[in-house]
Design an enzyme around this catalytic site. Structure first.
Site: not given
Length: 312
Positions: A253, A285
């Site tokens: 994921r 991220y």
């Protein structure tokens, strides 16, 4: 006056009525019962009317000194999970008029480090997928599960909760049920769709034993695959592919999210796809690819090229 232990039981029933997840209620119950034991054994407090500000403070100090089974201090995130559970219980007692409102402001969350999420680069994900033996029905099923995980960025529970009718092969989308029983539609890439199509046509019919079973992914008994089986499958595949460290469904994921952000996908769109309540969840991220950004800056910014010319 009711005992704190009795009020904890009532509070947990209250959480059930609010549709809290069973796992959350279980964790909260464990923390609250440990808190009640500490209050009685350390301070002799068994009823809420005897609670004073010093008690939650002293409990938090004791919590910070607690060690895990390996003899190491418990992680700040675990400390904060405990604090959150006690805090919400105190707020519940205050709302019920059993304690003073001032008691709900005593506990303070501890600062937590923000480690970058573990992801695998696309090359390693691809190598892991290509290493799966496709000559058996189980191997084809496993490859299909991991291709779907990586393509859609779904959680493990969302993947395993899929029914056959939840995936549209023609539209390249899947309907998943996320946290809080919230449904959302996620895109599924061409590669994953190709594996899903061949799995549904040639593999799943041989795995299913009950014609009424609707689950997409089945275990060897023909039942909906449980999480622990998926976890073992992923660990085995990762080890055979020579990947060090623990690889879980969540790594797929995260890797999906990482590649989307790296490819300049809209943060808003990625957040919606993953089912996040807030864009803040994706800030890790963005941080993760600062090295890529720095490399691009060094390679493309004109002043960087000027510096290279000067050094020649």
């Amino acid at each position: 006056m009711k005992l704190i232990t009795e009020l904890i039981d009532e509070y947990l029933e209250h959480l059930k009525s609010l549709n809290f997840r069973p796992g959350t209620i279980s964790v909260r119950g464990y923390a609250l019962k440990a808190f009640a034991v500490w209050l009685e054994e350390t301070a002799g407090v068994r009823t809420p009317d005897r609670l004073r500000r010093r008690h939650p403070r002293a409990w938090q100090v004791s919590l910070s000194k607690r060690l895990n089974p390996e003899g190491l201090p418990i992680k700040p995130r675990t400390v904060n999970k405990n604090i959150e559970g006690i805090q919400m219980f105190l707020e519940y007692l205050a709302e019920e008029g059993m304690i003073a409102g001032a008691l709900t402001h005593v506990l303070k969350y501890v600062r937590t480090p923000e480690p970058l999420p573990r992801v695998l680069p696309h090359e390693k994900i691809r190598a892991m997928l290509d290493s799966i033996d496709m000559s058996t029905p189980a191997g084809h099923r496993n490859r299909t599960m991991l291709e779907t995980l990586y393509s859609s960025g779904t959680r493990a529970a969302e993947l395993l909760g899929l029914d056959v009718g939840d995936v549209s092969l023609s539209e390249h989308v899947a309907l998943v049920c996320g946290k809080g029983q919230k449904e959302r539609i996620v895109p599924v890439g061409v590669t994953a769709i190709r594996f899903l199509e061949s799995y549904l046509r040639g593999v799943r019919p041989g795995l299913v034993k009950n014609p009424e079973e609707k689950a997409m992914f089945l275990d060897r008994e023909g039942n909906r695959m449980p999480y622990y089986t998926l976890r073992r499958i992923i660990v085995d595949i990762a080890e055979k592919a020579g990947l060090g460290g623990e690889v879980t469904a969540h790594v797929f994921r995260r890797s999906c999210a990482s590649e989307l952000v790296k490819g300049n996908a809209s943060i808003y769109h990625v957040s919606r796809m993953l089912g996040h309540e807030s864009l803040d969840t994706l800030k890790h991220y963005v941080k993760l690819h600062i090295a890529d950004l720095k490399e691009t800056h060094h390679r493309t910014h004109p002043r960087e090229r000027d510096e290279e010319e000067r050094e020649k």
